[in-house]
Write a protein that holds these residues in place. Structure first.
Motif, short mmCIF file in Angstrom:
data_model
loop_
_atom_site.label_atom_id
_atom_site.label_comp_id
_atom_site.label_asym_id
_atom_site.label_seq_id
_atom_site.Cartn_x
_atom_site.Cartn_y
_atom_site.Cartn_z
N THR A 197 -10.38 4.50 -0.23
CA THR A 197 -9.79 3.19 0.07
C THR A 197 -8.40 3.01 -0.52
OG1 THR A 197 -10.88 2.25 -1.87
CG2 THR A 197 -12.04 2.04 0.22
N THR A 198 -7.86 4.08 -1.10
CA THR A 198 -6.58 3.97 -1.81
C THR A 198 -5.45 3.47 -0.90
OG1 THR A 198 -7.29 5.74 -3.19
CG2 THR A 198 -4.98 5.27 -3.29
N GLN A 205 -10.12 -2.87 1.68
CA GLN A 205 -10.76 -2.00 0.69
C GLN A 205 -12.14 -2.55 0.32
OE1 GLN A 205 -8.24 -0.77 -2.56
NE2 GLN A 205 -9.83 -1.15 -4.03
N VAL A 232 -12.51 -0.01 -9.01
CA VAL A 232 -13.32 0.28 -7.82
C VAL A 232 -14.65 0.91 -8.23
CG1 VAL A 232 -13.44 1.84 -5.83
CG2 VAL A 232 -11.38 0.49 -6.22
#
Ligand code: SF4
Length: 353
Positions: A197-198, A205, A232
């Motif tokens: 999801t960077t 995200q 995260v």
């Protein structure tokens, strides 16, 4: 050349719930400048339906580890030693044909950038359907229906028509969802998500992370979640492995490692994280220096050139003696348990408020 360390086909027992068991993994590359020790004696387990987070800076060996699990290293220039036991079968010694069968079927990967995984020349639907036909023997019609079903599951609107779109017709978040659909189409037992999801904005995200958790519950997939973002990981993982210089330096449940970290490198990662609601005048505390060269890693503890606590360890042990990482909850550091606890409470915890 890939070095085989066990007799081909030999099986070894894994833990009761452990689906993937990696033992003393060593991955080396030959380069013009010498041998790069990308992974240097790494062990971990992944249980069914659970998520193992792997964190560390770039060059810590986290991505190489997972490409090796998938057998995606270059066998001509890479030496692999140790064991990668998938349901007891050692993948280090498995022939390429067998690995090919496993990839996309039992083990799948999602990457940071879907454009590297999705071909611009084929429709999204075809790219989801093809691995399904290959691994299950389904007909074209069945595979198309499955592609639509997967696009529905990952939340693509109007999947009946979007199945015929090309990747460039999807937004970044939709491409990431399509890649997840592609990875999960054969219902793999293990999903490797490398910084998935960077590249996405915060809202997308969060949606993708929720989606991964939902799909994990539905499919019972074990996930290896690689990231440099401890924020995260706290949401996603059950267990956590902190990597530095190709080695694991701390391990535990995600709660243990994030609430009671024991390794100076983990302290550094946590202290350098921006915190929501923190005093804006308070400076971040980045880890000084840069990650070590994997061509000539430092002697002793690989973190010693950057560590602020070497003076707490008697003699020159930090620069001469490699601290081991024990089984279960542990940190590879020469500080005593009492020192770790008092430094954390007195020095590190106040920075994290
Ligand atoms: Fe720092 Fe020494 Fe612990 Fe390594 S062993 S993390 S150098 S205190």
């Amino acid at each position: 050349m890939t070095t085989l360390t066990k007799t081909e086909g030999e099986k070894a027992p894994t833990g009761p719930d452990s689906f993937l068991s990696v033992r003393d993994l060593r991955v080396r590359f030959s380069t013009e400048d010498g041998i790069v020790k990308a992974v240097d004696g790494l062990s971990f387990d992944v249980e069914r339906g659970k998520t193992l987070g792997i964190v560390g800076e770039s060059g810590s060996g986290k991505s190489v580890t997972n490409l090796t699990v998938l057998g995606l290293h270059n066998p001509k220039s890479t030496t692999v030693e140790g064991e990668i036991l998938l349901e007891g079968r050692d993948l280090v010694t498995a022939p390429e044909k067998e690995l090919e069968k496993l990839r996309g079927n039992k083990v799948a990967m999602i990457f940071q950038d879907p454009l590297t995984a999705l071909s611009p020349y084929y429709t999204v639907g075809r790219q989801i359907a093809e691995p399904y036909m290959k691994h299950t023997g389904a007909s074209k019609k069945e595979a198309r229906a499955r592609a639509i079903e997967m696009l529905t599951k990952v939340g693509i609107p109007q999947p009946q028509s979007r199945v015929d779109d090309y990747p460039h017709q999807f937004s970044g978040g939709m491409r990431q969802r399509a890649m997840i659909a592609m990875a999960l189409v054969c219902d793999p037992d293990l999903l490797i998500a490398d910084e998935p999801t960077t590249a996405l904005d915060v809202t997308v995200q969060a949606q993708i992370l929720d989606l991964l958790k939902e799909l994990q519950q539905e499919f019972g997939t074990g996930i290896i979640f690689i990231t440099h973002d401890l924020g995260v990981i706290s949401d996603m993982a059950d267990d956590l492995l902190v990597m530095y210089s190709g080695r694991a330096v701390e391990r535990g449940t995600v709660r243990e490692v994030l609430r009671q970290p024991k390794h100076p490198y983990t302290w550094g990662l946590l202290s350098s994280m921006p915190r929501l609601g923190a005093d804006v005048s308070q400076a971040l505390n980045p880890i000084p220096g840069s990650p070590p060269s994997l061509l000539n890693p430092p002697s002793g503890c690989p973190f010693h050139p950057r560590c602020a606590f070497t003076g707490e360890v008697p003699g020159d042990r930090c620069s001469t003696e490699r601290p081991p990482l024990g089984e279960g909850r542990d940190a590879a550091c020469h500080l005593t348990a009492e020192q770790k606890q008092s430094i954390f409470i007195d020095t590190i915890q106040p920075r994290l408020r």
